[in-house]
Design a protein around this motif. Sequence first.
Motif, short mmCIF file in Angstrom:
data_model
loop_
_atom_site.label_atom_id
_atom_site.label_comp_id
_atom_site.label_asym_id
_atom_site.label_seq_id
_atom_site.Cartn_x
_atom_site.Cartn_y
_atom_site.Cartn_z
N UNK A 83 28.48 61.63 -14.79
CA UNK A 83 28.62 61.13 -16.17
C UNK A 83 29.36 59.81 -16.24
N UNK A 84 30.21 59.53 -15.26
CA UNK A 84 30.98 58.29 -15.22
C UNK A 84 30.54 57.53 -13.96
N UNK A 85 29.76 56.48 -14.14
CA UNK A 85 29.17 55.78 -12.99
C UNK A 85 30.24 55.14 -12.09
N UNK A 86 31.33 54.67 -12.66
CA UNK A 86 32.40 54.08 -11.84
C UNK A 86 33.06 55.16 -11.00
N UNK A 87 33.35 56.29 -11.63
CA UNK A 87 33.92 57.43 -10.90
C UNK A 87 32.96 57.88 -9.80
N UNK A 88 31.69 58.03 -10.13
CA UNK A 88 30.69 58.47 -9.15
C UNK A 88 30.62 57.50 -7.97
N UNK A 89 30.67 56.21 -8.25
CA UNK A 89 30.66 55.21 -7.17
C UNK A 89 31.89 55.36 -6.28
N UNK A 90 33.06 55.55 -6.90
CA UNK A 90 34.30 55.71 -6.13
C UNK A 90 34.27 56.97 -5.27
N UNK A 91 33.75 58.05 -5.81
CA UNK A 91 33.64 59.30 -5.06
C UNK A 91 32.65 59.12 -3.90
N UNK A 92 31.51 58.54 -4.22
CA UNK A 92 30.46 58.36 -3.20
C UNK A 92 30.97 57.58 -2.00
N UNK A 93 31.79 56.57 -2.22
CA UNK A 93 32.33 55.75 -1.12
C UNK A 93 33.15 56.56 -0.12
N UNK A 94 33.73 57.68 -0.56
CA UNK A 94 34.57 58.47 0.34
C UNK A 94 33.87 59.66 0.97
N UNK A 95 32.66 59.94 0.53
CA UNK A 95 31.94 61.10 1.07
C UNK A 95 31.27 60.75 2.39
N UNK A 96 31.03 61.77 3.19
CA UNK A 96 30.33 61.57 4.46
C UNK A 96 29.49 62.80 4.78
N UNK A 97 28.60 62.64 5.73
CA UNK A 97 27.79 63.75 6.21
C UNK A 97 26.97 64.40 5.11
N UNK A 98 26.96 65.70 5.14
CA UNK A 98 26.19 66.50 4.20
C UNK A 98 26.58 66.22 2.75
N UNK A 99 27.87 66.04 2.51
CA UNK A 99 28.35 65.77 1.15
C UNK A 99 27.74 64.49 0.60
N UNK A 100 27.72 63.45 1.40
CA UNK A 100 27.16 62.16 0.97
C UNK A 100 25.66 62.28 0.73
N UNK A 101 24.96 62.95 1.62
CA UNK A 101 23.52 63.12 1.47
C UNK A 101 23.19 63.85 0.18
N UNK A 102 23.87 64.97 -0.08
CA UNK A 102 23.61 65.75 -1.29
C UNK A 102 24.00 65.00 -2.55
N UNK A 103 25.14 64.31 -2.52
CA UNK A 103 25.61 63.57 -3.69
C UNK A 103 24.59 62.50 -4.08
N UNK A 104 24.14 61.74 -3.09
CA UNK A 104 23.16 60.68 -3.36
C UNK A 104 21.83 61.26 -3.82
N UNK A 105 21.38 62.33 -3.17
CA UNK A 105 20.09 62.93 -3.50
C UNK A 105 20.06 63.39 -4.96
N UNK A 106 21.06 64.16 -5.37
CA UNK A 106 21.05 64.70 -6.73
C UNK A 106 21.40 63.65 -7.77
#
Length: 122
Positions: free
Chosen positions: A91-114
Amino acid sequence: MFKMHFQVIKDYFYNQIYEEVHKSFPSFFSVFDKEDGAYPLLGELGCFILKHSDKKDIIEQTIDFINKALQKGEYETEDAIIIEMFSKLYEDSILADNIERGLYGKALILFRKYRKESYEDH
């Protein structure tokens, strides 16, 4: 005679999600008990994160929790995180961008996919 069938969830992380959330987010207090289940707890946590998205420690705790949950959890954990947390974070694109930058592996793949399926294809 009517018998209720209860599904046994074998996802260890999912079964410990209440404890994991409170360990990972010491400043978060939930109105839900463990017996209420993971979904309402994670939904409330998602709202808490949105409300405190300007706090660096909350962002770091969120990233650490998601990485850990999706690394250690199985399908039940993934489903709950995607439905209850990701949908709030998107819902918050800035927050989502900040979270995405710290994710890795399966978490990053799923976050980006959904994120792409839910918010960028419409």
